[in-house]
Write a protein that holds these residues in place. Sequence first.
Motif: not given
Ligand SMILES: Cc1cc2nc3c(=O)[nH]c(=O)nc-3n(C[C@H](O)[C@H](O)[C@H](O)COP(=O)(O)OP(=O)(O)OC[C@H]3O[C@@H](n4cnc5c(N)ncnc54)[C@H](O)[C@@H]3O)c2cc1C
Length: 286
Positions: A65-69, A173-175, A221-223, A226-228, A231-233, A256-259, A266-273
């Motif tokens: 619950g700590c929002v970095v500003s 459903g997905w759009f 709607n992921w747009a 507030r904290f996303a 969806a992904y890059s 660091s992160g998926e992008a 790109m845009g995956t959990v594996e990419a983030a890891l």
């Molecule tokens: C609908 C949807 C479906 C997806 N499906 C898949 C899938 O099937 N397979 C797959 O591999 N990937 C999927 N993805 C993508 C995947 O979720 C992301 O690529 C991944 O979560 C990125 O990890 P990350 O750690 O880079 O960023 P995030 O998971 O976005 O983590 C960033 C964190 O930063 C926090 N944050 C933001 N602003 C602040 C702030 N000011 N202060 C403190 N904290 C903050 C956020 O709350 C968040 O917890 C999906 C994404 C979406 C939206």
Amino acid sequence: MRHAVERMVEGYDAADPERASTLALREEWMNGGHATQARIVGGYGGLIEFLAAECRRLGVVIHFGCVVSAIEEAGGAVAVRSASGDVQSCGRVILTAPLPLLREIALPAAVRAKAAAADDIGFGSVIKILLRFARPWWRERREELADMIFLLSDETIPVWWTRYPDQHAVLTGWFGGPRTAALSHLDPQGLVDAGLDSLAAIFNRPREDLARDLLASAAANWAHDRFARGAYSWATPRSRAAQTILARADGPVLFSGEALYRGRDMGTVEAALASGLETAGMILRG
Ligand SMILES: Cc1cc2nc3c(=O)[nH]c(=O)nc-3n(C[C@H](O)[C@H](O)[C@H](O)COP(=O)(O)OP(=O)(O)OC[C@H]3O[C@@H](n4cnc5c(N)ncnc54)[C@H](O)[C@@H]3O)c2cc1C
């Protein structure tokens, strides 16, 4: 062919076909990127719980619950300021917020200049709708749909999938992509309604029948998150250069992160890891 490609770019990569890198898409699609799909039984929560437990075991303190500003730099030290006024001092910061949120965090001038490179990396949005029905009516009515996994249509919510081989009566459903902006006025209930309308049209069934069978629903709607803020890059022709700038360890703030992942998906959990491991390695090496 053109229509199918555009739909895939928008729907799967959540990307804008006008700006997406054709070469990056070719790399992703030609290497079987979509062929090896898997899901974690029980959901991704298991992965997060494992990582959190490992971190805690090694003495990491997690502040929820700590929002970095703001991130501030003074005399070689770094301070991370949160919206609630809390300040943490440290030697280095790893910033992993989603790309659209980088603009909302005040950064030291040099870091801000570096963060500008993120504008060359695409970031798409996705609308996701989950509907749980009393019965798997799509299977009951049409035997050939017994093993349906994906359904693609031209309806407002165009893509649907089942949980096959699980037999749960759930449709997702997905759009994705820039055209989701046209639905930005809808709240979660409005999205569920749009989903039911689309299913009724696809299966040529009265909407009321589907609504009557609906036991539970959720929509996002992921747009609007507030904290996303999306969806992904996805890759533009300039994304590789931008990633190289952002990944440099040339100051106290690292990105660091998926992008930031420079591999195929790109845009995956594996990419983030993978990106997280690379950044950690960079810090450990010096
Ligand atoms: C609908 C949807 C479906 C997806 N499906 C898949 C899938 O099937 N397979 C797959 O591999 N990937 C999927 N993805 C993508 C995947 O979720 C992301 O690529 C991944 O979560 C990125 O990890 P990350 O750690 O880079 O960023 P995030 O998971 O976005 O983590 C960033 C964190 O930063 C926090 N944050 C933001 N602003 C602040 C702030 N000011 N202060 C403190 N904290 C903050 C956020 O709350 C968040 O917890 C999906 C994404 C979406 C939206």
